[in-house]
Scaffold this motif. Structure first.
Motif, PDB file in Angstrom:
ATOM      1  N   LEU A   1       2.230   0.339  -8.404  1.00 59.51           N
ATOM      2  CA  LEU A   1       0.711  -0.249  -8.765  1.00 59.51           C
ATOM      3  C   LEU A   1       0.761  -1.532  -9.461  1.00 59.51           C
ATOM      4  CD1 LEU A   1       0.964   2.827 -11.497  1.00 59.51           C
ATOM      5  CD2 LEU A   1      -0.389   2.851  -9.309  1.00 59.51           C
ATOM      6  N   THR A   2       1.409  -2.501  -9.453  1.00 61.49           N
ATOM      7  CA  THR A   2       1.749  -3.494  -9.387  1.00 61.49           C
ATOM      8  C   THR A   2       2.288  -5.171  -8.729  1.00 61.49           C
ATOM      9  OG1 THR A   2       4.018  -4.011 -10.820  1.00 61.49           O
ATOM     10  CG2 THR A   2       2.212  -2.780 -11.833  1.00 61.49           C
ATOM     11  N   MET A   3       1.478  -5.728  -8.584  1.00 66.72           N
ATOM     12  CA  MET A   3       2.384  -6.944  -7.837  1.00 66.72           C
ATOM     13  C   MET A   3       3.954  -6.765  -7.598  1.00 66.72           C
ATOM     14  SD  MET A   3       1.370  -9.176  -5.168  1.00 66.72           S
ATOM     15  CE  MET A   3      -0.259  -9.537  -5.525  1.00 66.72           C
ATOM     16  N   GLU A   4       3.938  -6.917  -9.463  1.00 63.51           N
ATOM     17  CA  GLU A   4       5.812  -6.829  -9.274  1.00 63.51           C
ATOM     18  C   GLU A   4       6.228  -6.027  -8.822  1.00 63.51           C
ATOM     19  OE1 GLU A   4       8.750  -8.302 -13.296  1.00 63.51           O
ATOM     20  OE2 GLU A   4       6.196  -6.946 -13.736  1.00 63.51           O
ATOM     21  N   GLU A   5       5.518  -4.581  -8.696  1.00 65.08           N
ATOM     22  CA  GLU A   5       6.343  -3.571  -8.179  1.00 65.08           C
ATOM     23  C   GLU A   5       6.635  -3.808  -6.693  1.00 65.08           C
ATOM     24  OE1 GLU A   5       6.163   0.100 -10.822  1.00 65.08           O
ATOM     25  OE2 GLU A   5       3.949  -0.429  -9.795  1.00 65.08           O
ATOM     26  N   VAL A   6       5.545  -4.389  -5.878  1.00 65.36           N
ATOM     27  CA  VAL A   6       5.344  -4.368  -4.406  1.00 65.36           C
ATOM     28  C   VAL A   6       6.375  -5.891  -3.932  1.00 65.36           C
ATOM     29  CG1 VAL A   6       4.037  -5.352  -3.497  1.00 65.36           C
ATOM     30  CG2 VAL A   6       3.462  -3.385  -4.689  1.00 65.36           C
TER      31      VAL A   6
ATOM     32  N   PHE B   1      -3.701  -8.878   0.777  1.00 66.20           N
ATOM     33  CA  PHE B   1      -4.349  -7.380   0.645  1.00 66.20           C
ATOM     34  C   PHE B   1      -5.294  -7.647  -0.727  1.00 66.20           C
ATOM     35  CE2 PHE B   1      -0.641  -6.585   3.568  1.00 66.20           C
ATOM     36  CZ  PHE B   1      -1.309  -5.308   4.479  1.00 66.20           C
ATOM     37  N   GLY B   2      -4.946  -8.157  -1.265  1.00 61.91           N
ATOM     38  CA  GLY B   2      -5.856  -8.278  -2.304  1.00 61.91           C
ATOM     39  C   GLY B   2      -4.799  -7.936  -3.532  1.00 61.91           C
ATOM     40  N   GLU B   3      -5.554  -7.545  -4.292  1.00 65.96           N
ATOM     41  CA  GLU B   3      -4.604  -7.313  -5.755  1.00 65.96           C
ATOM     42  C   GLU B   3      -5.165  -5.891  -6.455  1.00 65.96           C
ATOM     43  OE1 GLU B   3      -2.930 -10.266  -8.731  1.00 65.96           O
ATOM     44  OE2 GLU B   3      -3.248 -11.644  -7.347  1.00 65.96           O
TER      45      GLU B   3
ATOM     46  N   ASP C   1      -6.675  -1.981  -6.462  1.00 65.10           N
ATOM     47  CA  ASP C   1      -6.266  -0.867  -6.004  1.00 65.10           C
ATOM     48  C   ASP C   1      -5.137  -1.061  -5.665  1.00 65.10           C
ATOM     49  OD1 ASP C   1      -7.271   2.392  -5.851  1.00 65.10           O
ATOM     50  OD2 ASP C   1      -7.594   1.639  -4.099  1.00 65.10           O
ATOM     51  N   PHE C   2      -4.297  -0.780  -6.060  1.00 60.73           N
ATOM     52  CA  PHE C   2      -2.565  -0.377  -5.515  1.00 60.73           C
ATOM     53  C   PHE C   2      -2.336   0.052  -4.993  1.00 60.73           C
ATOM     54  CE2 PHE C   2      -0.504  -5.060  -5.207  1.00 60.73           C
ATOM     55  CZ  PHE C   2      -0.735  -5.937  -5.780  1.00 60.73           C
ATOM     56  N   LYS C   3      -2.056   0.673  -6.391  1.00 60.27           N
ATOM     57  CA  LYS C   3      -1.521   2.550  -5.319  1.00 60.27           C
ATOM     58  C   LYS C   3      -0.760   2.403  -4.310  1.00 60.27           C
ATOM     59  CE  LYS C   3      -5.149   5.155  -8.771  1.00 60.27           C
ATOM     60  NZ  LYS C   3      -6.181   6.003  -8.148  1.00 60.27           N
ATOM     61  N   ILE C   4       0.311   1.734  -4.017  1.00 58.55           N
ATOM     62  CA  ILE C   4       0.680   1.384  -2.494  1.00 58.55           C
ATOM     63  C   ILE C   4       2.215   2.717  -2.315  1.00 58.55           C
ATOM     64  CG2 ILE C   4       2.295   0.619  -1.043  1.00 58.55           C
ATOM     65  CD1 ILE C   4       0.954  -1.561  -2.186  1.00 58.55           C
ATOM     66  N   ARG C   5       1.737   3.649  -1.591  1.00 62.70           N
ATOM     67  CA  ARG C   5       2.831   4.805  -1.106  1.00 62.70           C
ATOM     68  C   ARG C   5       3.796   4.041  -0.036  1.00 62.70           C
ATOM     69  NH1 ARG C   5       1.534   9.458   0.148  1.00 62.70           N
ATOM     70  NH2 ARG C   5       3.420  10.430   1.310  1.00 62.70           N
ATOM     71  N   LEU C   6       3.395   3.055   0.452  1.00 63.65           N
ATOM     72  CA  LEU C   6       5.148   3.104   1.977  1.00 63.65           C
ATOM     73  C   LEU C   6       4.443   1.248   1.844  1.00 63.65           C
ATOM     74  CD1 LEU C   6       5.230   4.976   5.126  1.00 63.65           C
ATOM     75  CD2 LEU C   6       5.160   2.472   4.942  1.00 63.65           C
ATOM     76  N   LEU C   7       5.230   0.242   2.067  1.00 60.88           N
ATOM     77  CA  LEU C   7       5.455  -0.608   2.374  1.00 60.88           C
ATOM     78  C   LEU C   7       6.719  -0.321   3.872  1.00 60.88           C
ATOM     79  CD1 LEU C   7       5.833  -2.849  -0.676  1.00 60.88           C
ATOM     80  CD2 LEU C   7       4.117  -2.672   0.901  1.00 60.88           C
TER      81      LEU C   7
END
Length: 358
Positions: free
Chosen positions: A256-261, A325-327, A329-335
């Motif tokens: 959900l956050t840039m730090e997590e990503v 990708f911008g910041e 609506d993260f909600k990322i399920r896969l990297l």
């Protein structure tokens, strides 16, 4: 006159799921999905009992569970699947050295000239299937024909645990009636586009001139023109070349956050560098793949003048790509991260992508 080739395509039946059912008898006869969970992830393989409910590989686990509420999810054991696959290939090589694996569970064999001195490719396919069943307690389907495309087409005709043959002169009868989505190389999106154009079966595809197919589908149009007629001049090539090295991770909870990503990218870049070093390879192009919670998937790439020299460099470029990708609506399920434009040809040993989950 050119000698017709004798090609066998062997496809293990519901491979991952069948191995799990073999090793755990309590799973026999039950709908099994390997990979994912009831809540998250992606199905890597589904048993035939699960397929009866519409569960398929690469399907989101949540959708698979809705289709089959009794579905049993099993964590993948890739080291076991690789060991079984190695045994199967050992059997193949007793017949011919011209073995081209497509993945852990399928391969082409050119048995025109073979180690057994046998004339019948059909008998060889029968022997190989019997060996797999007796030595590994697993089933495989086989297709026999005079080129790769037709052999693969045949192997799908009598699955599971079946054998089908397309002899010279029979290809038109088989392909004319074949549904367009059953043609190898025609994916779901292309099949949908073809149906909108009135192409439902092979006979419909065969009516289209090559110029019209290339106009509608680009270079792939030539391929579609040929396979509609059963034409495939590709050779069985034992060593497949790996064009990229990569790693990806599907997460149990959305990032959900840039730090997590960035934290996850740090881990991925470390593992990617380890894989590059293990392969003795370097590359110039880094690709970042992101899949969002709604399954929208986007990739961004950057190519350098020189090869990446260490993990730090990979991470720097990954962060640059991430900014694109911008910041919102993260909600990322896969990297995913991958390196391509490699400095050397690498024999592809791991033929099937692992699906990772945290």
């Amino acid at each position: 006159m050119e000698t017709l080739r004798k090609i066998i395509h062997i496809d293990m039946d519901a491979f991952y799921a069948s191995v799990e059912q073999r090793d755990n008898p309590s799973l026999k006869g039950k709908p099994v999905a390997v990979g994912g969970s009831a809540l998250r992830g992606v199905v890597a393989a589904a048993s035939y009992e699960a397929r009866a409910f519409g569960v398929r590989s690469a399907m989101p686990s949540s959708l698979a569970k809705r289709k089959c509420p009794e579905l049993i999810f099993i964590k993948p054991r890739f080291e076991v699947y690789q060991k079984v696959s190695k045994h199967v290939r050992t059997i193949f090589h007793e017949y011919t050295d011209l073995v081209e694996p497509l993945s852990l569970d399928e391969a082409y064999l050119d048995v025109t000239e073979n180690k057994k001195g046998l004339k019948s490719a059909i008998n060889m396919a029968m022997q190989i299937r019997q060996r797999i069943k007796s030595e590994l307690n697993l089933t495989a389907s086989a297709g026999v024909s005079f080129n790769k495309f037709l052999a693969k087409t045949a192997s799908d005709l009598n699955k599971p645990d079946g054998l089908a043959v397309i002899l010279p002169g029979e290809e038109e009868k088989v392909l004319d009636q074949l549904a367009i989505e059953k043609f190898y190389g025609v994916g779901r999106v292309t099949a949908e586009k073809m149906r909108k154009l009135g192409i439902y079966r092979g006979r419909d595809l065969k009516m289209w001139p090559k110029s019209d197919l290339t106009h509608m589908f680009g270079k792939a149009g030539n391929y579609y023109f040929n396979i509609a007629r059963g034409v495939d001049n590709r050779l069985v090539t034992p060593n497949r070349v790996r064009k990229s090295i990569g790693i990806e991770n599907t997460f149990f909870d959305d990032l959900l956050t840039m730090e997590e990503v960035k934290n996850k990218l740090e881990q991925l870049s470390s593992k990617l560098w380890e894989r590059l070093q293990k392969a003795g390879a370097h590359g110039k192009t880094l690709t970042l793949k992101i899949k969002y919670h709604d399954f929208e998937q986007i990739t961004r790439s950057k190519t350098q003048l020189n090869n990446f020299q260490d993990q730090r460099e990979i991470m720097e470029i990954a962060n640059e790509l991430l900014i694109e990708f911008g910041e919102e609506d993260f909600k990322i399920r896969l990297l995913g991260l991958s390196i391509s434009n490699l400095n050397k040809e690498i024999e592809q040993k791991d033929y099937q992508l692992s699906i990772w989950e945290e």
